[in-house]
Design a protein around this motif. Sequence first.
Motif, PDB file in Angstrom:
ATOM      1  N   TYR A  90      46.537  21.342  23.388  1.00 32.94           N
ATOM      2  CA  TYR A  90      45.092  21.268  23.543  1.00 32.94           C
ATOM      3  C   TYR A  90      44.623  21.996  24.799  1.00 32.94           C
ATOM      4  O   TYR A  90      45.423  22.413  25.628  1.00 32.94           O
ATOM      5  CB  TYR A  90      44.652  19.811  23.562  1.00 32.94           C
ATOM      6  CG  TYR A  90      44.867  19.119  22.236  1.00 32.94           C
ATOM      7  CD1 TYR A  90      44.069  19.434  21.126  1.00 32.94           C
ATOM      8  CD2 TYR A  90      45.870  18.162  22.066  1.00 32.94           C
ATOM      9  CE1 TYR A  90      44.263  18.820  19.901  1.00 32.94           C
ATOM     10  CE2 TYR A  90      46.073  17.539  20.837  1.00 32.94           C
ATOM     11  CZ  TYR A  90      45.263  17.873  19.760  1.00 32.94           C
ATOM     12  OH  TYR A  90      45.460  17.271  18.544  1.00 32.94           O
ATOM     13  N   PHE A  91      43.306  22.170  24.899  1.00 35.05           N
ATOM     14  CA  PHE A  91      42.678  22.893  26.008  1.00 35.05           C
ATOM     15  C   PHE A  91      43.149  24.354  26.063  1.00 35.05           C
ATOM     16  O   PHE A  91      43.274  24.932  27.132  1.00 35.05           O
ATOM     17  CB  PHE A  91      42.954  22.199  27.353  1.00 35.05           C
ATOM     18  CG  PHE A  91      42.474  20.780  27.400  1.00 35.05           C
ATOM     19  CD1 PHE A  91      41.141  20.501  27.646  1.00 35.05           C
ATOM     20  CD2 PHE A  91      43.347  19.718  27.187  1.00 35.05           C
ATOM     21  CE1 PHE A  91      40.672  19.185  27.690  1.00 35.05           C
ATOM     22  CE2 PHE A  91      42.898  18.400  27.229  1.00 35.05           C
ATOM     23  CZ  PHE A  91      41.560  18.137  27.476  1.00 35.05           C
ATOM     24  N   ALA A 103      43.927  25.859  20.373  1.00 34.71           N
ATOM     25  CA  ALA A 103      43.212  24.653  19.955  1.00 34.71           C
ATOM     26  C   ALA A 103      41.821  25.004  19.445  1.00 34.71           C
ATOM     27  O   ALA A 103      41.359  24.468  18.429  1.00 34.71           O
ATOM     28  CB  ALA A 103      43.122  23.677  21.128  1.00 34.71           C
ATOM     29  N   ASN A 154      35.589  17.059  20.563  1.00 38.36           N
ATOM     30  CA  ASN A 154      36.259  16.601  21.776  1.00 38.36           C
ATOM     31  C   ASN A 154      36.631  17.783  22.661  1.00 38.36           C
ATOM     32  O   ASN A 154      36.982  18.853  22.171  1.00 38.36           O
ATOM     33  CB  ASN A 154      37.513  15.812  21.401  1.00 38.36           C
ATOM     34  CG  ASN A 154      38.131  15.113  22.590  1.00 38.36           C
ATOM     35  OD1 ASN A 154      38.825  15.738  23.393  1.00 38.36           O
ATOM     36  ND2 ASN A 154      37.904  13.821  22.700  1.00 38.36           N
ATOM     37  N   GLU A 155      36.561  17.568  23.958  1.00 40.26           N
ATOM     38  CA  GLU A 155      36.835  18.645  24.910  1.00 40.26           C
ATOM     39  C   GLU A 155      38.235  19.222  24.782  1.00 40.26           C
ATOM     40  O   GLU A 155      38.493  20.349  25.222  1.00 40.26           O
ATOM     41  CB  GLU A 155      36.620  18.156  26.339  1.00 40.26           C
ATOM     42  CG  GLU A 155      37.560  17.039  26.762  1.00 40.26           C
ATOM     43  CD  GLU A 155      37.317  16.593  28.200  1.00 40.26           C
ATOM     44  OE1 GLU A 155      37.047  17.457  29.059  1.00 40.26           O
ATOM     45  OE2 GLU A 155      37.410  15.384  28.459  1.00 40.26           O
ATOM     46  N   LYS A 156      39.157  18.509  24.151  1.00 48.79           N
ATOM     47  CA  LYS A 156      40.528  18.995  24.017  1.00 48.79           C
ATOM     48  C   LYS A 156      40.612  20.279  23.193  1.00 48.79           C
ATOM     49  O   LYS A 156      41.604  21.012  23.275  1.00 48.79           O
ATOM     50  CB  LYS A 156      41.416  17.921  23.392  1.00 48.79           C
ATOM     51  CG  LYS A 156      41.073  17.560  21.954  1.00 48.79           C
ATOM     52  CD  LYS A 156      41.899  16.372  21.461  1.00 48.79           C
ATOM     53  CE  LYS A 156      41.550  15.973  20.043  1.00 48.79           C
ATOM     54  NZ  LYS A 156      42.312  14.780  19.596  1.00 48.79           N
ATOM     55  N   TYR A 157      39.579  20.548  22.406  1.00 45.42           N
ATOM     56  CA  TYR A 157      39.593  21.752  21.575  1.00 45.42           C
ATOM     57  C   TYR A 157      39.038  22.990  22.285  1.00 45.42           C
ATOM     58  O   TYR A 157      39.011  24.073  21.697  1.00 45.42           O
ATOM     59  CB  TYR A 157      38.791  21.519  20.293  1.00 45.42           C
ATOM     60  CG  TYR A 157      39.421  20.500  19.365  1.00 45.42           C
ATOM     61  CD1 TYR A 157      40.676  20.725  18.807  1.00 45.42           C
ATOM     62  CD2 TYR A 157      38.763  19.313  19.070  1.00 45.42           C
ATOM     63  CE1 TYR A 157      41.252  19.786  17.962  1.00 45.42           C
ATOM     64  CE2 TYR A 157      39.332  18.368  18.228  1.00 45.42           C
ATOM     65  CZ  TYR A 157      40.577  18.603  17.681  1.00 45.42           C
ATOM     66  OH  TYR A 157      41.155  17.679  16.849  1.00 45.42           O
ATOM     67  N   ASN A 159      30.872  21.058  23.065  1.00 48.89           N
ATOM     68  CA  ASN A 159      31.913  20.341  23.802  1.00 48.89           C
ATOM     69  C   ASN A 159      31.364  18.976  24.228  1.00 48.89           C
ATOM     70  O   ASN A 159      30.423  18.898  25.020  1.00 48.89           O
ATOM     71  CB  ASN A 159      32.343  21.159  25.015  1.00 48.89           C
ATOM     72  CG  ASN A 159      33.520  20.543  25.754  1.00 48.89           C
ATOM     73  OD1 ASN A 159      33.759  19.337  25.709  1.00 48.89           O
ATOM     74  ND2 ASN A 159      34.270  21.384  26.450  1.00 48.89           N
TER      75      ASN A 159
END
Length: 237
Positions: free
Chosen positions: A42-43, A47, A103-106, A125
């Motif tokens: 992720y991040f 992602a 989600n910010e993980k993407y 985001n």
Amino acid sequence: MGQPVKVQVLLRAFITKKIMKKLLLALIIAAAPVAAAPSQGYFTMDAMGCMLLRECTEDVKQIRSIQDLKNTYPNSNYDTVSNEFNDIIKSFDRIGVGVFLANEKYFPVGHRGVYHTVGNNFFLNSAYMHRQSTLMSVTRHEGWHAAQDCMAGTIKNSMIAIIKNEDDVPQIWQDIATKTYSDMPGAIPWEKEAFWAGKTEGMTARALDACAAGEMWKVYPPTPLTGLWLKRNGYID
């Protein structure tokens, strides 16, 4: 503006620095089996590519009105932007653009939103959307890219075109885009008007409404090179 290289730039459809990287990534991912989670973690751009292709859908929910954001962020106040945001969402729905809170993980660190010109989806985001000023800045900016997508014939292709004559863009936004995209100057014409739209109330909403009404080229007469391209490709007479 009249040089052949400018036509080539238009046909190559520069979007944004981050979008182009995502498109290349999307092509790579599409050529191989895709898992439900990014292979590189992720991040990362991987992602984001997974999200753009709608393969990674966990913690990604569709937004249909400002009420969905109010429900997600009950302590936030969106009173001053509710009408404009809803107007944009309504036009997106008429055009065929999906809006999602992810989600910010993407997103790679620092990315607040993205419009995908191939999938015609817009992702926000979730780490930043509790602030109404950020919400509208991102929505207007990326929404302008969707309007540029419409200007280039139809959102169903992967092309985008500038909407305003380049000299009409206020100097402050030209300077910001030039500095931000100094390593990718071909994207500057598209980005400088998107920066302008991102900070101008109603500008994106009006453009998307024109697109949804099928009056894009009536409300915004194409620039000479865009008009030439549209004629060559049968979009206008």
